[in-house]
Design a protein around this motif. Sequence first.
Motif, PDB file in Angstrom:
ATOM      1  N   LEU A 192      73.928  -7.338 -81.938  1.00 27.77           N
ATOM      2  CA  LEU A 192      73.336  -7.538 -80.610  1.00 27.77           C
ATOM      3  C   LEU A 192      72.793  -8.961 -80.450  1.00 27.77           C
ATOM      4  CD1 LEU A 192      71.595  -4.094 -80.073  1.00 27.77           C
ATOM      5  CD2 LEU A 192      73.697  -4.947 -78.987  1.00 27.77           C
ATOM      6  N   ALA A 193      72.258  -9.549 -81.524  1.00 29.35           N
ATOM      7  CA  ALA A 193      71.788 -10.946 -81.460  1.00 29.35           C
ATOM      8  C   ALA A 193      72.963 -11.891 -81.210  1.00 29.35           C
ATOM      9  CB  ALA A 193      71.057 -11.321 -82.743  1.00 29.35           C
ATOM     10  N   PHE A 194      74.083 -11.623 -81.858  1.00 31.92           N
ATOM     11  CA  PHE A 194      75.287 -12.430 -81.620  1.00 31.92           C
ATOM     12  C   PHE A 194      75.740 -12.308 -80.169  1.00 31.92           C
ATOM     13  CE2 PHE A 194      79.865 -12.471 -81.055  1.00 31.92           C
ATOM     14  CZ  PHE A 194      80.179 -13.737 -81.501  1.00 31.92           C
ATOM     15  N   GLU A 195      75.790 -11.075 -79.661  1.00 29.82           N
ATOM     16  CA  GLU A 195      76.220 -10.844 -78.280  1.00 29.82           C
ATOM     17  C   GLU A 195      75.274 -11.526 -77.295  1.00 29.82           C
ATOM     18  OE1 GLU A 195      79.011  -9.546 -77.212  1.00 29.82           O
ATOM     19  OE2 GLU A 195      79.728  -8.890 -79.166  1.00 29.82           O
ATOM     20  N   ARG A 196      73.970 -11.487 -77.571  1.00 31.09           N
ATOM     21  CA  ARG A 196      72.988 -12.161 -76.725  1.00 31.09           C
ATOM     22  C   ARG A 196      73.297 -13.654 -76.633  1.00 31.09           C
ATOM     23  NH1 ARG A 196      69.004 -15.577 -77.948  1.00 31.09           N
ATOM     24  NH2 ARG A 196      67.292 -15.756 -76.462  1.00 31.09           N
ATOM     25  N   GLN A 197      73.502 -14.292 -77.791  1.00 31.66           N
ATOM     26  CA  GLN A 197      73.757 -15.731 -77.787  1.00 31.66           C
ATOM     27  C   GLN A 197      75.082 -16.058 -77.107  1.00 31.66           C
ATOM     28  OE1 GLN A 197      71.302 -17.923 -78.825  1.00 31.66           O
ATOM     29  NE2 GLN A 197      72.605 -19.240 -77.575  1.00 31.66           N
ATOM     30  N   ALA A 198      76.103 -15.236 -77.338  1.00 28.63           N
ATOM     31  CA  ALA A 198      77.395 -15.454 -76.680  1.00 28.63           C
ATOM     32  C   ALA A 198      77.245 -15.349 -75.168  1.00 28.63           C
ATOM     33  CB  ALA A 198      78.429 -14.450 -77.193  1.00 28.63           C
ATOM     34  N   TRP A 199      76.432 -14.402 -74.695  1.00 25.27           N
ATOM     35  CA  TRP A 199      76.210 -14.222 -73.255  1.00 25.27           C
ATOM     36  C   TRP A 199      75.490 -15.427 -72.668  1.00 25.27           C
ATOM     37  CZ3 TRP A 199      78.509 -11.144 -70.014  1.00 25.27           C
ATOM     38  CH2 TRP A 199      77.978 -10.946 -68.745  1.00 25.27           C
ATOM     39  N   ILE A 200      74.486 -15.904 -73.367  1.00 23.24           N
ATOM     40  CA  ILE A 200      73.757 -17.095 -72.907  1.00 23.24           C
ATOM     41  C   ILE A 200      74.700 -18.286 -72.827  1.00 23.24           C
ATOM     42  CG2 ILE A 200      72.001 -18.803 -73.547  1.00 23.24           C
ATOM     43  CD1 ILE A 200      70.358 -16.436 -74.703  1.00 23.24           C
ATOM     44  N   ASP A 201      75.456 -18.535 -73.895  1.00 21.73           N
ATOM     45  CA  ASP A 201      76.323 -19.713 -73.966  1.00 21.73           C
ATOM     46  C   ASP A 201      77.444 -19.704 -72.940  1.00 21.73           C
ATOM     47  OD1 ASP A 201      74.777 -20.495 -76.126  1.00 21.73           O
ATOM     48  OD2 ASP A 201      76.271 -19.914 -77.631  1.00 21.73           O
ATOM     49  N   THR A 202      78.047 -18.555 -72.698  1.00 23.69           N
ATOM     50  CA  THR A 202      79.250 -18.512 -71.862  1.00 23.69           C
ATOM     51  C   THR A 202      78.996 -18.086 -70.422  1.00 23.69           C
ATOM     52  OG1 THR A 202      79.754 -16.256 -72.543  1.00 23.69           O
ATOM     53  CG2 THR A 202      80.726 -18.048 -73.858  1.00 23.69           C
ATOM     54  N   VAL A 203      77.854 -17.435 -70.156  1.00 20.60           N
ATOM     55  CA  VAL A 203      77.592 -16.922 -68.811  1.00 20.60           C
ATOM     56  C   VAL A 203      76.335 -17.540 -68.208  1.00 20.60           C
ATOM     57  CG1 VAL A 203      77.129 -14.848 -67.431  1.00 20.60           C
ATOM     58  CG2 VAL A 203      78.824 -14.770 -69.268  1.00 20.60           C
ATOM     59  N   LEU A 204      75.199 -17.397 -68.870  1.00 24.47           N
ATOM     60  CA  LEU A 204      73.934 -17.809 -68.266  1.00 24.47           C
ATOM     61  C   LEU A 204      73.703 -19.316 -68.281  1.00 24.47           C
ATOM     62  CD1 LEU A 204      71.554 -15.047 -69.641  1.00 24.47           C
ATOM     63  CD2 LEU A 204      72.801 -15.102 -67.462  1.00 24.47           C
ATOM     64  N   ALA A 205      74.047 -19.981 -69.379  1.00 21.88           N
ATOM     65  CA  ALA A 205      73.755 -21.413 -69.498  1.00 21.88           C
ATOM     66  C   ALA A 205      75.017 -22.266 -69.510  1.00 21.88           C
ATOM     67  CB  ALA A 205      72.936 -21.663 -70.765  1.00 21.88           C
ATOM     68  N   ASN A 206      76.120 -21.708 -69.105  1.00 24.59           N
ATOM     69  CA  ASN A 206      77.378 -22.440 -69.085  1.00 24.59           C
ATOM     70  C   ASN A 206      77.363 -23.427 -67.917  1.00 24.59           C
ATOM     71  OD1 ASN A 206      80.003 -23.336 -69.054  1.00 24.59           O
ATOM     72  ND2 ASN A 206      80.916 -21.295 -69.150  1.00 24.59           N
ATOM     73  N   PRO A 207      77.451 -24.743 -68.190  1.00 24.50           N
ATOM     74  CA  PRO A 207      77.416 -25.737 -67.109  1.00 24.50           C
ATOM     75  C   PRO A 207      78.522 -25.566 -66.068  1.00 24.50           C
ATOM     76  CG  PRO A 207      77.428 -26.812 -69.266  1.00 24.50           C
ATOM     77  CD  PRO A 207      77.589 -25.350 -69.492  1.00 24.50           C
ATOM     78  N   SER A 208      79.631 -24.934 -66.464  1.00 29.41           N
ATOM     79  CA  SER A 208      80.753 -24.710 -65.543  1.00 29.41           C
ATOM     80  C   SER A 208      80.627 -23.403 -64.776  1.00 29.41           C
ATOM     81  CB  SER A 208      82.068 -24.706 -66.320  1.00 29.41           C
ATOM     82  OG  SER A 208      82.232 -25.902 -67.030  1.00 29.41           O
TER      83      SER A 208
END
Length: 137
Positions: A105-121
């Motif tokens: 779940l920690a991995f999924e959280r970080q993946a979600w942040i990186d690709t969805v929430l904080a993705n500059p694009s």
Amino acid sequence: ISAHRESPDSAIVEAAQELAQAQLPMPPVWSAAPGSGSTVSEDRYGVAILIVHEGREGNFVLVSWWVGENMLQHHVYYAPPNPPFTFEYLSPTGLIACVWELAVLAFERQAWIDTVLANPSGPDIDAYLTRQLAINI
């Protein structure tokens, strides 16, 4: 995750997939046809997390999906170690996850942040889906 071998037995994984299919919200993404008078909502993203954990005392299945941009809808099930795998719903007990499942779940959280929430694009669900956790837990 397996306490007994490299990965869970395929019969447990198949039972977990069937359980997840039955529990996931349908349609996966809320929407309404134009002119229907219904409110369009982007509350769900149509992606889910399935954790299958073949533990020492039995089998655990965790089914989660992202809602409301940054919230995780989470459900936990348990079945005794031997077939047939009849899963009991544990979420009302307050159980969330064991320490090993929390790593996923920690991995999924970080993946979600990186690709969805904080993705500059902007949100990139395809990029999220390509992320993989390949470690011994």
